[in-house]
Motif scaffolding. Sequence first.
Motif, PDB file in Angstrom:
ATOM      1  N   ALA A 278       0.787  -1.237  -0.292  1.00 14.01           N
ATOM      2  CA  ALA A 278      -0.037  -0.597  -0.526  1.00 14.01           C
ATOM      3  C   ALA A 278       0.784   1.154   0.289  1.00 14.01           C
ATOM      4  O   ALA A 278       2.400   1.044   0.802  1.00 14.01           O
ATOM      5  N   SER A 279       0.073   2.726  -0.329  1.00 19.68           N
ATOM      6  CA  SER A 279       0.959   3.208  -0.657  1.00 19.68           C
ATOM      7  C   SER A 279       0.498   4.535  -0.715  1.00 19.68           C
ATOM      8  O   SER A 279      -0.540   4.859  -0.570  1.00 19.68           O
ATOM      9  N   GLY A 280       1.033   5.520   0.144  1.00 22.11           N
ATOM     10  CA  GLY A 280       0.278   7.122  -0.344  1.00 22.11           C
ATOM     11  C   GLY A 280       1.455   8.448  -0.134  1.00 22.11           C
ATOM     12  O   GLY A 280       2.584   8.066   0.344  1.00 22.11           O
TER      13      GLY A 280
ATOM     14  N   GLN B 183      -2.613  11.777   2.877  1.00 21.95           N
ATOM     15  CA  GLN B 183      -2.876  11.236   2.815  1.00 21.95           C
ATOM     16  C   GLN B 183      -3.834   9.490   3.551  1.00 21.95           C
ATOM     17  O   GLN B 183      -2.384   9.989   4.723  1.00 21.95           O
ATOM     18  N   ARG B 184      -4.377   9.069   3.364  1.00 16.55           N
ATOM     19  CA  ARG B 184      -4.800   7.614   3.856  1.00 16.55           C
ATOM     20  C   ARG B 184      -5.089   6.606   3.731  1.00 16.55           C
ATOM     21  O   ARG B 184      -4.473   6.290   2.017  1.00 16.55           O
TER      22      ARG B 184
ATOM     23  N   ARG C 148      -3.824   8.493  14.703  1.00 16.49           N
ATOM     24  CA  ARG C 148      -3.705   8.449  13.181  1.00 16.49           C
ATOM     25  C   ARG C 148      -4.018   7.196  12.707  1.00 16.49           C
ATOM     26  O   ARG C 148      -4.207   6.928  11.537  1.00 16.49           O
ATOM     27  N   PHE C 149      -3.616   6.328  13.317  1.00 20.77           N
ATOM     28  CA  PHE C 149      -3.998   5.038  13.796  1.00 20.77           C
ATOM     29  C   PHE C 149      -5.140   4.180  14.279  1.00 20.77           C
ATOM     30  O   PHE C 149      -5.479   5.032  15.425  1.00 20.77           O
ATOM     31  N   SER C 150      -6.167   3.526  13.446  1.00 16.27           N
ATOM     32  CA  SER C 150      -7.380   3.293  13.619  1.00 16.27           C
ATOM     33  C   SER C 150      -6.899   1.809  12.784  1.00 16.27           C
ATOM     34  O   SER C 150      -7.294   1.095  12.090  1.00 16.27           O
TER      35      SER C 150
ATOM     36  N   ALA D 157      -6.353   1.655   9.625  1.00 15.57           N
ATOM     37  CA  ALA D 157      -6.022   2.474   8.495  1.00 15.57           C
ATOM     38  C   ALA D 157      -5.759   4.202   9.143  1.00 15.57           C
ATOM     39  O   ALA D 157      -5.310   4.114   9.920  1.00 15.57           O
ATOM     40  N   ILE D 158      -4.337   4.499   8.343  1.00 16.69           N
ATOM     41  CA  ILE D 158      -3.266   5.574   8.505  1.00 16.69           C
ATOM     42  C   ILE D 158      -3.565   7.044   8.408  1.00 16.69           C
ATOM     43  O   ILE D 158      -3.535   6.633   6.698  1.00 16.69           O
ATOM     44  N   SER D 159      -4.075   7.643   8.863  1.00 18.79           N
ATOM     45  CA  SER D 159      -4.556   9.138   8.537  1.00 18.79           C
ATOM     46  C   SER D 159      -3.350   9.731   8.920  1.00 18.79           C
ATOM     47  O   SER D 159      -2.493   9.479   9.229  1.00 18.79           O
ATOM     48  N   GLY D 160      -3.204  11.067   7.303  1.00 22.17           N
ATOM     49  CA  GLY D 160      -2.150  11.974   7.611  1.00 22.17           C
ATOM     50  C   GLY D 160      -0.745  11.308   7.526  1.00 22.17           C
ATOM     51  O   GLY D 160       0.025  11.773   8.890  1.00 22.17           O
ATOM     52  N   LEU D 161      -0.573  10.159   7.010  1.00 24.81           N
ATOM     53  CA  LEU D 161       0.696   9.713   6.363  1.00 24.81           C
ATOM     54  C   LEU D 161       1.635  10.178   6.558  1.00 24.81           C
ATOM     55  O   LEU D 161       1.925  11.195   6.353  1.00 24.81           O
TER      56      LEU D 161
END
Lengths: 110, 123
Positions: free
Chosen positions: A10-12, A16-17, A62-64, A75-79
Amino acid sequence: QSVLTQPPSASGTPGQRVTISCSGSSSNIGGNPVNWYQHLPGTAPKLLIYTNNQRPSGVPDRFSGSKSGTSASLAISGLQSEDEADYYCAAWDDGLKGHVFGTGTKVTVL
Amino acid sequence: EVQLVESGGGLVQPGGSLRLSCEASGFTFSSHAMSWVRQAPGKGLEWVSSISGSGFNTYYADSVKGRFTISRDNSKNTLYVQINSLRAEDTAVFYCARTPIACTSPSCYSDYWGQGTLVTVSS
């Protein structure tokens, strides 16, 4: 071999989320809590999420995590660049009477 | 500060034996179940074995049952795994991991991990 299936990568871009899926069955995810670990090869794995959606002290919000039926997601938000690592889901399997890990997902920050 | 330090890894010939150790500090060792988890080169994490805080209850992955023996010495704050009849496929980094104090079920997660010790099985 792993009984929990994750995408290999996975990448971003920063900010990004990114979402990582973990697919299992009724004998593991369907009937037991899911936990997530972050691992940088050569270092100690780190507990990221326990009991489906709980964050240990010190883990950024940021981790949920979430779970539905026989699948779970991280989910990782604000990578951020420091999030580059391998991520593993895990659960107890009632049939195997042991812990099972996911196949692992390598997260890359572009 | 919780610390888990594994040792005992190395190069072993197929069919050989090895005992890995994990020295714990920073917490009441006997109050926590412990586990071993391994990672073969280029592969994912694989649970190997777990043991209750008292040492009375042990659990093994089918892939190692009969060849691996987990044990602990609570007076020395040390976890062990005896590995016999080593095979090439046992080549891996072995991690020890702690189960939270409130968790008495074998299904509980691990909250702290060591940095691992490498076992290489080759002739």
